[in-house]
Structure formats: C-alpha cells, structure tokens
Design a protein around this motif. Structure first.
Motif, PDB file in Angstrom:
ATOM      1  N   PRO A  91     -41.593 -74.373 -76.151  1.00 42.87           N
ATOM      2  CA  PRO A  91     -41.789 -74.956 -74.723  1.00 42.87           C
ATOM      3  C   PRO A  91     -40.307 -75.414 -74.129  1.00 42.87           C
ATOM      4  N   LEU A  92     -39.560 -76.496 -74.976  1.00 41.39           N
ATOM      5  CA  LEU A  92     -38.406 -76.800 -74.582  1.00 41.39           C
ATOM      6  C   LEU A  92     -37.294 -75.983 -74.004  1.00 41.39           C
ATOM      7  N   LEU A  93     -37.641 -74.634 -74.316  1.00 39.92           N
ATOM      8  CA  LEU A  93     -36.743 -73.291 -73.495  1.00 39.92           C
ATOM      9  C   LEU A  93     -37.311 -72.630 -72.627  1.00 39.92           C
ATOM     10  N   ILE A  94     -38.728 -72.411 -72.829  1.00 37.72           N
ATOM     11  CA  ILE A  94     -39.143 -71.416 -72.002  1.00 37.72           C
ATOM     12  C   ILE A  94     -39.474 -71.847 -70.786  1.00 37.72           C
ATOM     13  N   LEU A  95     -39.869 -73.290 -70.353  1.00 37.55           N
ATOM     14  CA  LEU A  95     -39.931 -73.788 -69.338  1.00 37.55           C
ATOM     15  C   LEU A  95     -38.785 -73.701 -68.254  1.00 37.55           C
ATOM     16  N   PRO A  96     -37.810 -74.160 -68.832  1.00 36.74           N
ATOM     17  CA  PRO A  96     -36.507 -74.032 -67.849  1.00 36.74           C
ATOM     18  C   PRO A  96     -36.134 -72.836 -67.847  1.00 36.74           C
ATOM     19  N   VAL A  97     -36.222 -71.797 -68.742  1.00 35.89           N
ATOM     20  CA  VAL A  97     -35.823 -70.579 -68.492  1.00 35.89           C
ATOM     21  C   VAL A  97     -36.809 -69.650 -67.290  1.00 35.89           C
ATOM     22  N   ALA A  98     -38.026 -69.979 -67.468  1.00 36.03           N
ATOM     23  CA  ALA A  98     -39.195 -69.409 -66.507  1.00 36.03           C
ATOM     24  C   ALA A  98     -38.783 -70.084 -65.131  1.00 36.03           C
ATOM     25  N   ALA A  99     -38.192 -71.295 -64.899  1.00 33.48           N
ATOM     26  CA  ALA A  99     -37.975 -71.837 -63.472  1.00 33.48           C
ATOM     27  C   ALA A  99     -36.626 -71.091 -63.246  1.00 33.48           C
ATOM     28  N   ILE A 100     -35.639 -70.846 -63.996  1.00 30.95           N
ATOM     29  CA  ILE A 100     -34.364 -70.188 -63.447  1.00 30.95           C
ATOM     30  C   ILE A 100     -34.682 -68.909 -63.107  1.00 30.95           C
ATOM     31  N   LEU A 101     -35.420 -68.024 -63.786  1.00 34.58           N
ATOM     32  CA  LEU A 101     -35.770 -66.542 -63.381  1.00 34.58           C
ATOM     33  C   LEU A 101     -36.709 -66.458 -62.447  1.00 34.58           C
ATOM     34  N   PHE A 102     -37.522 -67.644 -62.034  1.00 30.95           N
ATOM     35  CA  PHE A 102     -38.413 -67.342 -61.054  1.00 30.95           C
ATOM     36  C   PHE A 102     -37.583 -67.572 -59.761  1.00 30.95           C
ATOM     37  N   ARG A 103     -36.528 -68.475 -59.727  1.00 29.14           N
ATOM     38  CA  ARG A 103     -35.828 -68.734 -58.483  1.00 29.14           C
ATOM     39  C   ARG A 103     -34.814 -67.676 -58.278  1.00 29.14           C
ATOM     40  N   GLU A 104     -34.217 -67.132 -59.141  1.00 27.57           N
ATOM     41  CA  GLU A 104     -33.464 -65.933 -59.106  1.00 27.57           C
ATOM     42  C   GLU A 104     -34.162 -64.775 -58.369  1.00 27.57           C
ATOM     43  N   VAL A 105     -35.363 -64.478 -58.774  1.00 28.23           N
ATOM     44  CA  VAL A 105     -35.973 -63.379 -58.244  1.00 28.23           C
ATOM     45  C   VAL A 105     -36.526 -63.708 -56.756  1.00 28.23           C
ATOM     46  N   PHE A 106     -36.945 -65.059 -56.819  1.00 30.47           N
ATOM     47  CA  PHE A 106     -37.634 -65.292 -55.078  1.00 30.47           C
ATOM     48  C   PHE A 106     -36.336 -65.281 -54.268  1.00 30.47           C
ATOM     49  N   VAL A 107     -35.223 -65.822 -54.575  1.00 31.59           N
ATOM     50  CA  VAL A 107     -34.051 -65.896 -53.453  1.00 31.59           C
ATOM     51  C   VAL A 107     -33.586 -64.619 -53.317  1.00 31.59           C
ATOM     52  N   SER A 108     -33.311 -63.642 -54.592  1.00 35.70           N
ATOM     53  CA  SER A 108     -33.070 -62.210 -54.135  1.00 35.70           C
ATOM     54  C   SER A 108     -33.887 -61.595 -53.283  1.00 35.70           C
ATOM     55  N   GLY A 109     -35.351 -61.874 -53.369  1.00 35.69           N
ATOM     56  CA  GLY A 109     -36.256 -61.216 -52.646  1.00 35.69           C
ATOM     57  C   GLY A 109     -36.135 -61.641 -51.146  1.00 35.69           C
ATOM     58  N   LEU A 110     -35.643 -63.180 -51.129  1.00 34.10           N
ATOM     59  CA  LEU A 110     -35.630 -63.672 -49.714  1.00 34.10           C
ATOM     60  C   LEU A 110     -34.456 -63.115 -49.077  1.00 34.10           C
ATOM     61  N   ARG A 111     -33.374 -62.754 -49.924  1.00 35.06           N
ATOM     62  CA  ARG A 111     -32.261 -62.146 -49.150  1.00 35.06           C
ATOM     63  C   ARG A 111     -32.265 -60.688 -48.623  1.00 35.06           C
ATOM     64  N   GLU A 112     -33.075 -60.029 -49.477  1.00 38.49           N
ATOM     65  CA  GLU A 112     -33.692 -58.522 -49.149  1.00 38.49           C
ATOM     66  C   GLU A 112     -34.421 -58.592 -48.027  1.00 38.49           C
ATOM     67  N   PHE A 113     -35.258 -59.560 -47.907  1.00 37.84           N
ATOM     68  CA  PHE A 113     -36.110 -59.489 -46.551  1.00 37.84           C
ATOM     69  C   PHE A 113     -35.533 -59.756 -45.306  1.00 37.84           C
ATOM     70  N   LEU A 114     -34.657 -60.770 -45.523  1.00 45.47           N
ATOM     71  CA  LEU A 114     -33.915 -61.238 -44.079  1.00 45.47           C
ATOM     72  C   LEU A 114     -32.795 -60.107 -43.875  1.00 45.47           C
ATOM     73  N   GLY A 115     -32.436 -59.393 -44.618  1.00 43.55           N
ATOM     74  CA  GLY A 115     -31.266 -58.309 -44.435  1.00 43.55           C
ATOM     75  C   GLY A 115     -30.297 -58.843 -43.662  1.00 43.55           C
ATOM     76  N   ASN A 116     -29.830 -58.388 -42.520  1.00 44.12           N
ATOM     77  CA  ASN A 116     -28.577 -58.817 -41.709  1.00 44.12           C
ATOM     78  C   ASN A 116     -28.490 -60.312 -41.511  1.00 44.12           C
ATOM     79  N   LYS A 117     -29.550 -61.075 -41.753  1.00 46.50           N
ATOM     80  CA  LYS A 117     -29.630 -62.519 -41.572  1.00 46.50           C
ATOM     81  C   LYS A 117     -29.609 -63.200 -42.729  1.00 46.50           C
ATOM     82  N   ALA A 118     -29.162 -62.546 -43.888  1.00 43.66           N
ATOM     83  CA  ALA A 118     -29.182 -63.275 -45.139  1.00 43.66           C
ATOM     84  C   ALA A 118     -28.004 -64.107 -45.209  1.00 43.66           C
TER      85      ALA A 118
END
Length: 223
Positions: A91-118
C-alpha cells in the motif's frame, strides 16, 4: 531532424528506459539492481544535460521538444512498474504510484485533446521539481535492493540466533550486517517518503493543468 548532441542524449534516455526493466531478466540480483541504478541515474542526469546543452549551444529543435517529455515519462513509468514487480503491491508504494500514473495519463490526454492549444499546458517550474523528486525517489528505492540483497547473501549459513546476537552486539559484526540493515531501512523509508512527496507534487501540477485547460473544455454557449 538534426542529430545534435542534445537530441542524441534524449534518444539515449528514451532507449535506456526499457533497459531498466530488461536488465532484471538478464542479470541476477543484486547485480541487476546495481546496473539498473547506474543506468537510471545516468539517464536521469541526461535530462538536465540535454536541456542545458541545447540552451548553451542554441540547438533547440522541434524533435527535442517533442521527445524530451516522452523520454521522461517512459523512464518514470517503466521504472515504477519495475519497482512494483520488485517490491510487490505494498500500500505504501502502490498508492503514490497509482496517483503518478493517473496524472501522467490524464495530462497526456488533455494535451492530445487540446491539440494546437496544448501550449496552455506548458511545463511549469513545479512540474520540473515534480519530475526531479520522482527520479530521486526511484533511484533511492533501487538502492534498497542492493543493500537488501547484500544483507541476504551475508547471512546465508547463519542461524537466526547468531544474527540476533550480532545485532545485540554480543558477536562481532564481520560482515557489516547492522550497517547493511540500517542503510536498507533508510533507502526504503526515504524512498517511500520521497515518492509520496512526488505523488503530492504530481497531483498538484495535474490540478493546475486542469484549471488552465478548463476554459478550452467548456461548451460554447452559441452552439
């Protein structure tokens, strides 16, 4: 694309990312831990070096700007996946790892959606600190495996009673078991604390990026 030294370093960092995991399939431990640690730290240092050289020599390129964040994310994500395999689902490891991975996927998706507004989501100083803390945390956790396995090899053939007497100071510590145990604990708990700090910075920067993207995500009232 120009094959400048900064671009070569970025490509090398990207190539090193899977090597951190693959090395555990090739070498036994703790040799794999040593090689993974050296490879990861060397690759992490190129993250600073390629940017510094690009600014110093005025060798900025679209290729480098595109590949640099990809190499960083590949390094962090693959290293975290490797650590999960080594440490298990604690638990001490998986919780921060899950938060980091979720954020990276989320922000990458935002950048892809925004396109030239990224460009709205340009990298901030806090995001750079986030990446630095992530890499330091990962390096420290890799070092834990080195101390742990040297400790394990040195106690082979010893009875639990002898080990207990060594830690109690009743028997001479010829194989430095106490020091190895202490450094393993420092590496583990220090790495966990740094990883939680990195996860906190990761979430904060993710929220900041979402706030900056919100004006572009609202529906146009005239539609």
């Amino acid at each position: 694309m120009r094959w400048t030294l900064p671009n070569i370093l970025t490509v090398a960092r990207l190539a090193a990312a899977p090597g951190v995991a693959i090395i555990f399939l090739i070498l036994p431990r703790p040799y794999a831990d040593w090689v993974a640690l050296i490879l990861f730290v060397t690759a992490a240092l190129t993250d600073w070096l390629d940017g510094y050289l690009a600014r110093l020599w005025k060798q900025h390129s679209r290729f480098g700007a595109m590949l640099d964040p990809i190499a960083d994310k590949a390094m962090v994500i693959i290293a975290l996946a490797t650590l999960m395999g080594l440490f298990g689902f604690q638990p001490l490891l998986i919780l921060p790892v899950a938060a980091i991975l979720f954020r990276e996927v989320f922000v990458s998706g935002l950048r892809e959606f925004l396109g030239n507004k990224a460009g709205t989501l340009s990298v901030t100083k806090l995001a750079k600190w986030k990446t630095t803390v992530q890499m330091v945390a990962i390096a420290v956790l890799f070092s834990y495996g080195i101390f742990e396995h040297h400790f394990g090899m040195n106690v082979i053939g010893m009875s639990p009673e002898i080990v207990a007497q060594i830690f109690a100071g009743e028997v001479e510590d010829e194989f430095h078991l106490v020091a190895l145990s202490q450094w393993a604990n420092r590496a583990y708990y220090g790495g966990i604390v740094l990883l939680w700090l990195a996860a906190t910075l990761t979430v904060v920067t993710g929220v900041d990026y979402l706030a900056k993207a919100m004006p572009h995500l609202r529906e146009d009232p005239h539609d």
